[in-house]
Design a protein around this motif. Sequence first.
Motif, PDB file in Angstrom:
ATOM      1  N   SER A   1      -2.213   3.927  -8.427  1.00 33.58           N
ATOM      2  CA  SER A   1      -3.447   3.534  -7.758  1.00 33.58           C
ATOM      3  C   SER A   1      -3.531   2.014  -7.677  1.00 33.58           C
ATOM      4  O   SER A   1      -3.365   1.322  -8.685  1.00 33.58           O
ATOM      5  CB  SER A   1      -4.650   4.078  -8.532  1.00 33.58           C
ATOM      6  OG  SER A   1      -5.865   3.660  -7.940  1.00 33.58           O
TER       7      SER A   1
ATOM      8  N   ALA B   1       2.582   1.744  -3.455  1.00 32.56           N
ATOM      9  CA  ALA B   1       1.693   2.342  -4.443  1.00 32.56           C
ATOM     10  C   ALA B   1       1.670   3.862  -4.277  1.00 32.56           C
ATOM     11  O   ALA B   1       1.775   4.617  -5.254  1.00 32.56           O
ATOM     12  CB  ALA B   1       0.284   1.757  -4.304  1.00 32.56           C
ATOM     13  N   ALA B   2       1.556   4.316  -3.023  1.00 30.93           N
ATOM     14  CA  ALA B   2       1.542   5.757  -2.759  1.00 30.93           C
ATOM     15  C   ALA B   2       2.884   6.391  -3.112  1.00 30.93           C
ATOM     16  O   ALA B   2       2.938   7.487  -3.691  1.00 30.93           O
ATOM     17  CB  ALA B   2       1.194   6.013  -1.305  1.00 30.93           C
TER      18      ALA B   2
ATOM     19  N   ARG C   1       0.848  -1.202   0.000  1.00 29.02           N
ATOM     20  CA  ARG C   1       0.000   0.000   0.000  1.00 29.02           C
ATOM     21  C   ARG C   1       0.884   1.254   0.000  1.00 29.02           C
ATOM     22  O   ARG C   1       0.625   2.220  -0.731  1.00 29.02           O
ATOM     23  CB  ARG C   1      -0.908  -0.036   1.227  1.00 29.02           C
ATOM     24  CG  ARG C   1      -2.026   0.979   1.217  1.00 29.02           C
ATOM     25  CD  ARG C   1      -2.982   0.755   2.364  1.00 29.02           C
ATOM     26  NE  ARG C   1      -3.819  -0.435   2.177  1.00 29.02           N
ATOM     27  CZ  ARG C   1      -3.696  -1.566   2.865  1.00 29.02           C
ATOM     28  NH1 ARG C   1      -2.769  -1.677   3.811  1.00 29.02           N
ATOM     29  NH2 ARG C   1      -4.500  -2.578   2.637  1.00 29.02           N
ATOM     30  N   GLY C   2       1.925   1.233   0.808  1.00 18.96           N
ATOM     31  CA  GLY C   2       2.845   2.364   0.850  1.00 18.96           C
ATOM     32  C   GLY C   2       3.620   2.527  -0.442  1.00 18.96           C
ATOM     33  O   GLY C   2       3.880   3.654  -0.888  1.00 18.96           O
TER      34      GLY C   2
ATOM     35  N   GLN D   1       3.016   6.954  -6.687  1.00 25.25           N
ATOM     36  CA  GLN D   1       1.840   7.665  -7.215  1.00 25.25           C
ATOM     37  C   GLN D   1       1.063   6.791  -8.195  1.00 25.25           C
ATOM     38  O   GLN D   1       0.638   7.236  -9.272  1.00 25.25           O
ATOM     39  CB  GLN D   1       2.258   8.989  -7.859  1.00 25.25           C
ATOM     40  CG  GLN D   1       2.924   9.953  -6.875  1.00 25.25           C
ATOM     41  CD  GLN D   1       3.292  11.275  -7.501  1.00 25.25           C
ATOM     42  OE1 GLN D   1       3.781  11.348  -8.624  1.00 25.25           O
ATOM     43  NE2 GLN D   1       3.055  12.351  -6.776  1.00 25.25           N
TER      44      GLN D   1
END
Length: 253
Positions: A93, A87-88, A84-85, A91
């Motif tokens: 989704s 992906a962030a 999840r981190g 940038q």
Amino acid sequence: MSEPSDLTEDGFLGGRLRLRQPKSGHRAGHDAMLLAAATAARPGDRVADFGAGVGAAGLALARRVAGVDLMLLEIDAGLAELARGNAALNQLSAAVFVLDVEAGATAFAEAGLFPDSVDAVLMNPPFNDAARHRGSPDAGRRLAHVAARSTLEGWVHAARRILKSGGELTLIWRADAIAEVLEALDRGFGGLVILPVHPQPGLPAIRVLVRASKGGRAPLSLLPGLMLRDEAGTETLKAAAALRGEALPLSAT
């Protein structure tokens, strides 16, 4: 969640993808990048990455194909949080689910993964036979690498359930166990295209990349092998391009 001191941040795809991952245990590498390069997808496609780990293969695909609806499935909650981190960080989704691929239809439906709802699945399942391979003392590495006899069949069954008719499954597996892949895909899949991956010319293949279509009827196609390095030990142009994030077409034509 791992402490920052327990993690590294590594570059993939020529630095276009940054991944935070544990220093010890299973770490993303060439297999994940080759799997991403071999997976066909178009903008808007719904794509599920089974056993996503820190998100390496799925995020590499999302970096190449903008606009995919990406879902990362990972049984280990700590790795899922890193995915999840990541992906962030990049940038990109992605929806991340802490989910056992073999959990069954109800658990998948609770995550919004209903039968016949996905365009593409990619997977790098645990592929070392526990009866032949001494597992790592690291629990995470052992979970990622050592499989029960039923593991591949269970993962393929889950992919078959959620794929749309004509949807494609792409996987990477040990070359010396290709018979297990053929057996698992014999039910409900066709149009298999197999790309052997060799470390160098003259050496046996160490991996196979396999693409199969749900409900496909085309005959199996065995492609000329991908050489990671040439006779001199230099990375080949085709391997380098795939590891930079270019598509690695698995096509019978």
